[in-house]
Design a protein around this motif. Structure first.
Motif, short mmCIF file in Angstrom:
data_model
loop_
_atom_site.label_atom_id
_atom_site.label_comp_id
_atom_site.label_asym_id
_atom_site.label_seq_id
_atom_site.Cartn_x
_atom_site.Cartn_y
_atom_site.Cartn_z
N VAL B 105 -4.97 14.24 2.75
CA VAL B 105 -5.65 12.97 2.54
C VAL B 105 -4.60 12.03 1.94
CG1 VAL B 105 -7.57 11.84 1.39
CG2 VAL B 105 -7.71 14.27 1.92
N PRO B 107 -2.76 9.81 -0.35
CA PRO B 107 -3.15 9.49 -1.74
C PRO B 107 -3.07 8.00 -2.02
CG PRO B 107 -0.92 10.35 -1.69
CD PRO B 107 -1.39 10.29 -0.27
N LEU B 108 -4.14 7.29 -1.69
CA LEU B 108 -4.13 5.84 -1.81
C LEU B 108 -5.23 5.38 -2.77
CD1 LEU B 108 -3.80 4.99 1.98
CD2 LEU B 108 -1.97 5.21 0.32
N TYR B 109 -4.92 4.35 -3.53
CA TYR B 109 -5.91 3.76 -4.44
C TYR B 109 -6.59 2.61 -3.73
CZ TYR B 109 -3.36 6.46 -7.89
OH TYR B 109 -2.77 7.47 -8.57
N ASP B 111 -8.37 0.20 -4.56
CA ASP B 111 -8.42 -1.11 -5.20
C ASP B 111 -7.07 -1.81 -5.27
OD1 ASP B 111 -11.17 -0.84 -5.71
OD2 ASP B 111 -10.72 0.45 -7.42
N LEU B 112 -6.03 -1.16 -4.77
CA LEU B 112 -4.73 -1.82 -4.75
C LEU B 112 -4.44 -2.33 -3.34
CD1 LEU B 112 -2.36 0.60 -6.75
CD2 LEU B 112 -3.70 -1.30 -7.61
N GLU B 116 1.07 -3.33 -3.40
CA GLU B 116 0.99 -2.83 -4.78
C GLU B 116 1.10 -1.31 -4.83
OE1 GLU B 116 -1.85 -6.25 -6.85
OE2 GLU B 116 -2.76 -4.55 -5.82
N GLN B 117 0.47 -0.68 -3.82
CA GLN B 117 0.54 0.77 -3.73
C GLN B 117 1.98 1.24 -3.55
OE1 GLN B 117 -2.40 3.11 -3.22
NE2 GLN B 117 -0.82 4.64 -3.49
N GLN B 119 4.69 -0.43 -4.37
CA GLN B 119 5.45 -0.73 -5.60
C GLN B 119 5.19 0.32 -6.67
OE1 GLN B 119 3.88 -4.66 -6.10
NE2 GLN B 119 5.68 -5.65 -5.21
N PHE B 120 3.91 0.73 -6.77
CA PHE B 120 3.55 1.73 -7.76
C PHE B 120 4.28 3.05 -7.50
CE2 PHE B 120 0.34 5.06 -9.05
CZ PHE B 120 0.63 4.99 -10.40
N VAL B 121 4.27 3.49 -6.24
CA VAL B 121 4.91 4.76 -5.92
C VAL B 121 6.43 4.66 -6.09
CG1 VAL B 121 5.25 6.51 -4.15
CG2 VAL B 121 3.02 5.48 -4.46
N ALA B 123 7.88 2.93 -8.31
CA ALA B 123 8.10 3.07 -9.76
C ALA B 123 7.97 4.53 -10.18
CB ALA B 123 7.10 2.20 -10.52
N LEU B 124 6.98 5.24 -9.60
CA LEU B 124 6.81 6.66 -9.94
C LEU B 124 8.04 7.46 -9.55
CD1 LEU B 124 3.15 7.59 -8.92
CD2 LEU B 124 4.01 6.95 -11.16
N LEU B 168 4.79 5.89 2.03
CA LEU B 168 4.94 6.38 0.66
C LEU B 168 5.84 7.61 0.62
CD1 LEU B 168 1.31 6.16 -0.78
CD2 LEU B 168 3.14 4.49 -0.95
#
Lengths: 265, 260
Positions: B105, B107-109, B111-112, B116-117, B119-121, B123-124, B168
């Motif tokens: 599945v 792994p997506l949020y 609400d982003l 943004e998704q 950028q978040f990854v 950063a992770l 991602l």
């Protein structure tokens, strides 16, 4: 640290791009304002009564700190925190597990401390926002009211320490909420358990006071309610600060163990 | 433990000494049990650097479980996994630094936004600043999601969600890519594009992809691993598999190996 901040920023982004933050803050303000208004109304009635019965010494004892702000913060806003914060924090870890997005956090080089810290930081930021909202009530009094003999209507050091106490209680509620969010995939279960745990630590004081001896003293000490008192009265208490800090640290530690166990269990 | 083969090659020979040098992924005796239910049982295989391996099996055979263990998302009951010379259990950080993982599945949020998704990854994964922007541009182009960046992930179609998931996994240009059913939910044109993308990764990247679409393996992979009921039942190049089964097609081999 940057990873931690990235996680916190993402959580806040979710709070503020969905209606969550707005609904919570709006309802929080509404409820707190109703309480504020009712305390103010009582204050006015009392002062009228004291004027009518010609008791100036009672009138002099009447002040906004003791009669409006402190009961508002300690009596009511705290209770709102107890219910609202578990609702706000319930999704932090439970949702990640249910939607399997947690695999993203587990498959990238992110440590459990960064996950827990980032999530907690976002919750504490929300607590800070709600505490800041509580600042409007003393500000209103400052603008519209006046004290006895030309002094200001409020003793601000008491107000600010009250706010600090409120913030500490909120931070504690957020830590409990985060912990309960880590133990289940179900958000409702997380929120309900969080509320129950907090309620338990609230009523513990009543239980402790009913008991005699060491047990009673220990239970009274363990209650959250015991430790907000000095802040509400305008006294800075290091002991109470340590109580809240260790409460938060314990919750975060246990949350860390839960997150760690996701990959090691 | 790891330096013993080098010190005394006569006593403990082959697998681990070789793993440290030649193999990018080395899996030994991997077992995962949920109480009495064994999801995978004694799975061993290795993948050389630059190889593309297809992980084949019917639903519930243990493909996703194996991949989740490989990426450090869940622990194994027994056995060991080495990626790029690092043990997944002892050195998870080192392993995660060189793996890009597309879970079953994505792994997506919801609400982003897609951007943004990403950028978040980034950063992770520890990619910052200008480098992050360049990396995001690169994977967005490779996964062809450029026109969807400002949309909320929750509103994307299944195919686009899958492609954002692939983007991602590609972020940071990891040496090893673990792709769990990468072409699920894509339309035929996109499937072709993703297969081309995976083929292009060969050489510089080591890819393990799972699927139950057999032509996908023939088209993109050099080697097939067939897993059935939690055990590896075949591990060979596609040509040699065909040869050893009397020139049968992969489909027939798959059906005969997994039907019991």
């Amino acid at each position: 640290m940057r990873t931690l901040l990235a996680i916190a920023r993402k959580e806040l982004k979710v709070y503020f791009t969905t209606p969550t933050a707005y609904v919570v803050c709006a309802l929080f303000t509404l409820v707190a304002s109703v309480f504020f208004w009712s305390f103010l109304k009582r204050f006015m009635l009392d002062s009228q009564l004291f004027l009518e019965v010609q008791r100036p010494e009672l009138l002099e004892q009447l002040n906004f700190n003791d009669r409006v702000i402190t009961p508002l913060y300690v009596g009511y806003v705290q209770i709102i925190f107890l219910f609202v914060l578990p609702l706000l924090t319930m999704r932090l870890l439970a949702e990640e597990r249910r939607t399997r997005t947690v695999e993203l956090l587990l498959s990238t080089p992110v440590s459990p401390w960064q996950i827990v810290g980032g999530k907690y930081l976002s919750a504490v930021t929300m607590v800070l926002a709600m505490t800041a909202i509580c600042l409007i009530y003393p500000l209103l009094l400052e603008l519209a009211g006046h004290g006895v003999g030309g002094s200001g209507p409020l003793d601000w050091s008491t107000v600010l320490l009250g706010l600090l106490g409120l913030f500490l209680v909120g931070a504690t509620c957020a830590a409990v909420g985060l912990l309960t969010s880590s133990i289940t995939e179900n958000q409702i279960v997380a929120a309900v358990i969080g509320m129950m745990v907090l309620l338990f630590f609230w009523v513990l004081r009543g239980v402790g006071e009913g008991l005699e001896g060491t047990l009673g003293a220990v239970l009274t000490y363990a209650s959250i309610l015991t430790h907000i008192e000095s802040y509400a009265r305008g006294i800075f208490s290091l002991g109470d600060l340590i109580y809240f800090a260790s409460f938060v640290a314990l919750c975060l530690f246990l949350t860390h163990r839960m997150v760690e166990s996701m990959r090691w269990a | 433990m790891s330096d013993r083969p080098a010190a005394d090659p006569a006593v403990s020979p082959a697998p681990h000494a070789a793993a440290a040098t030649a193999f990018m992924i080395d899996v030994r005796g991997l077992t995962k049990r949920y109480r009495d239910l064994a999801a995978i049982e004694d799975v061993s295989f290795s993948v050389a650097a630059g190889e593309i391996v297809g992980f084949l099996g019917p639903n519930g055979a243990g493909k996703s479980t194996t991949m989740r263990i490989l990426t450090g998302c869940i622990p194994a009951t027994a056995g060991s996994v080495r990626v790029n010379g690092f043990d997944v259990f002892e050195d998870p950080h080192q392993v995660k630094r060189c793996i890009g993982y597309l879970p079953e599945v994505p792994p997506l949020y919801p609400d982003l936004t897609a951007l943004e998704q990403l950028q978040f990854v980034a950063a992770l994964k520890g990619i910052r600043g200008r480098q992050a922007r360049a990396e995001i541009d690169r994977v967005v182009q490779r996964a062809a999601v450029g026109d969807q960046l400002s949309r909320l992930v929750g509103n994307l179609s299944k195919g686009y969600r899958q492609r954002v998931g692939i983007a991602l996994a590609l972020l940071g240009d990891p040496k090893v890519l673990i792709l769990d059913e990468p072409t699920v939910g894509l339309d035929p044109k996109q499937i072709g594009e993703v297969r081309g993308l995976i083929k292009n990764l060969a050489g510089d990247h080591t890819v393990v992809l799972s699927t139950h679409i057999l032509p996908e393996v023939t088209m993109t992979c050099q080697r097939a691993l067939i897993i059935a009921a939690g055990r590896i039942v075949a591990d060979d190049t596609i040509d040699r598999l065909a040869a050893s089964h009397g020139g049968k097609s992969l489909e027939e081999i798959f059906l005969s190996l997994t039907s019991h």
